[in-house]
Design a protein around this motif. Structure first.
Motif, PDB file in Angstrom:
ATOM      1  N   GLY A 136       7.936  16.908 -11.305  1.00 31.71           N
ATOM      2  CA  GLY A 136       7.817  15.804 -12.257  1.00 31.71           C
ATOM      3  C   GLY A 136       8.666  14.621 -11.841  1.00 31.71           C
ATOM      4  O   GLY A 136       9.449  14.688 -10.889  1.00 31.71           O
ATOM      5  N   LEU A 145      11.876   9.787 -19.265  1.00 32.40           N
ATOM      6  CA  LEU A 145      10.764  10.727 -19.327  1.00 32.40           C
ATOM      7  C   LEU A 145       9.519  10.132 -18.699  1.00 32.40           C
ATOM      8  O   LEU A 145       9.177   8.978 -18.945  1.00 32.40           O
ATOM      9  N   SER A 146       8.855  10.937 -17.899  1.00 32.57           N
ATOM     10  CA  SER A 146       7.596  10.543 -17.293  1.00 32.57           C
ATOM     11  C   SER A 146       6.652  11.739 -17.354  1.00 32.57           C
ATOM     12  O   SER A 146       7.054  12.859 -17.030  1.00 32.57           O
ATOM     13  N   THR A 147       5.423  11.508 -17.771  1.00 33.36           N
ATOM     14  CA  THR A 147       4.451  12.607 -17.803  1.00 33.36           C
ATOM     15  C   THR A 147       3.740  12.757 -16.461  1.00 33.36           C
ATOM     16  O   THR A 147       2.948  13.667 -16.274  1.00 33.36           O
ATOM     17  N   ASP A 148       4.031  11.862 -15.526  1.00 35.56           N
ATOM     18  CA  ASP A 148       3.392  11.907 -14.209  1.00 35.56           C
ATOM     19  C   ASP A 148       4.026  12.970 -13.322  1.00 35.56           C
ATOM     20  O   ASP A 148       5.170  13.369 -13.518  1.00 35.56           O
ATOM     21  N   ARG A 157       0.622  17.403 -15.972  1.00 43.96           N
ATOM     22  CA  ARG A 157       1.600  16.453 -16.504  1.00 43.96           C
ATOM     23  C   ARG A 157       2.761  17.218 -17.112  1.00 43.96           C
ATOM     24  O   ARG A 157       2.659  18.386 -17.442  1.00 43.96           O
ATOM     25  N   SER A 158       3.859  16.516 -17.253  1.00 39.89           N
ATOM     26  CA  SER A 158       5.072  17.145 -17.762  1.00 39.89           C
ATOM     27  C   SER A 158       5.831  16.113 -18.583  1.00 39.89           C
ATOM     28  O   SER A 158       5.225  15.265 -19.204  1.00 39.89           O
ATOM     29  N   GLY A 159       7.153  16.162 -18.541  1.00 43.58           N
ATOM     30  CA  GLY A 159       7.971  15.179 -19.235  1.00 43.58           C
ATOM     31  C   GLY A 159       9.066  15.811 -20.062  1.00 43.58           C
ATOM     32  O   GLY A 159       8.961  15.889 -21.273  1.00 43.58           O
ATOM     33  N   SER A 194      10.647  12.833 -14.173  1.00 42.27           N
ATOM     34  CA  SER A 194      11.677  12.552 -15.169  1.00 42.27           C
ATOM     35  C   SER A 194      13.062  12.721 -14.552  1.00 42.27           C
ATOM     36  O   SER A 194      13.228  13.401 -13.536  1.00 42.27           O
ATOM     37  N   ASP A 213      12.089  17.818 -15.412  1.00 38.84           N
ATOM     38  CA  ASP A 213      10.872  18.318 -14.775  1.00 38.84           C
ATOM     39  C   ASP A 213      10.824  17.995 -13.285  1.00 38.84           C
ATOM     40  O   ASP A 213       9.939  18.450 -12.581  1.00 38.84           O
TER      41      ASP A 213
END
Length: 142
Positions: free
Chosen positions: A56, A81-84, A95-97, A58, A51
């Motif tokens: 993103g 992985l990061s949703t930020d 958000r993503s990830g 990630s 992302d």
């Protein structure tokens, strides 16, 4: 033009194979390895994505983990992985990830005629993941 050349070459190879009539060429081996992860060159045939392309945070990596024996070499895909999202991202995403890998385009074909299944040998870390596999094939007529 390259696609036509690949199709033409595959047709020539199939014609040569039909004219030689050697039984070994008509009976496929029990197994056929399509992708190997034995060297850094093998890793160059893969495209990593995440992302981060959309703002993103990630990341993804692919490396060789050598077990000491050439047959024990393994490709190890890992990701963070990061949703930020990055501040000021041009994408309207809260958000993503995700991260992943796919094979790069290559000339020619992988001849799987004579096989009726594809097996993947994967080892995970115990968590659940989503995988998508896409195969393109050419139907022969007449």
């Amino acid at each position: 033009m390259s696609r036509f050349r690949s199709l033409w070459q595959a047709s020539v190879n199939a014609t040569k194979k039909a004219l030689t009539w050697e039984l070994e060429e008509w009976v496929p081996p029990v197994e056929k390895c399509i992708f190997k992860f034995n060297s850094k060159e093998d890793l160059k045939t893969w495209h990593l994505y995440s992302d981060s392309e959309y703002g993103g945070l990630s990341s993804a990596s692919l490396e060789i983990k050598d077990g000491g024996n050439r047959s024990d070499c393994n490709g190890v895909f890992s990701g963070n992985l990061s949703t930020d999202m990055r501040e000021g991202s041009k994408w309207n995403i809260n958000r993503s990830g995700f991260c992943g890998m796919r094979s790069k385009k290559f000339d020619g074909f992988i001849d799987l005629e004579g096989y009726d299944s594809i097996a993947l040998r994967l080892k995970g870390d115990g968590r659940c993941y989503i995988s998508t596999f896409q195969f393109r094939y050419i139907l022969r007529t007449g």
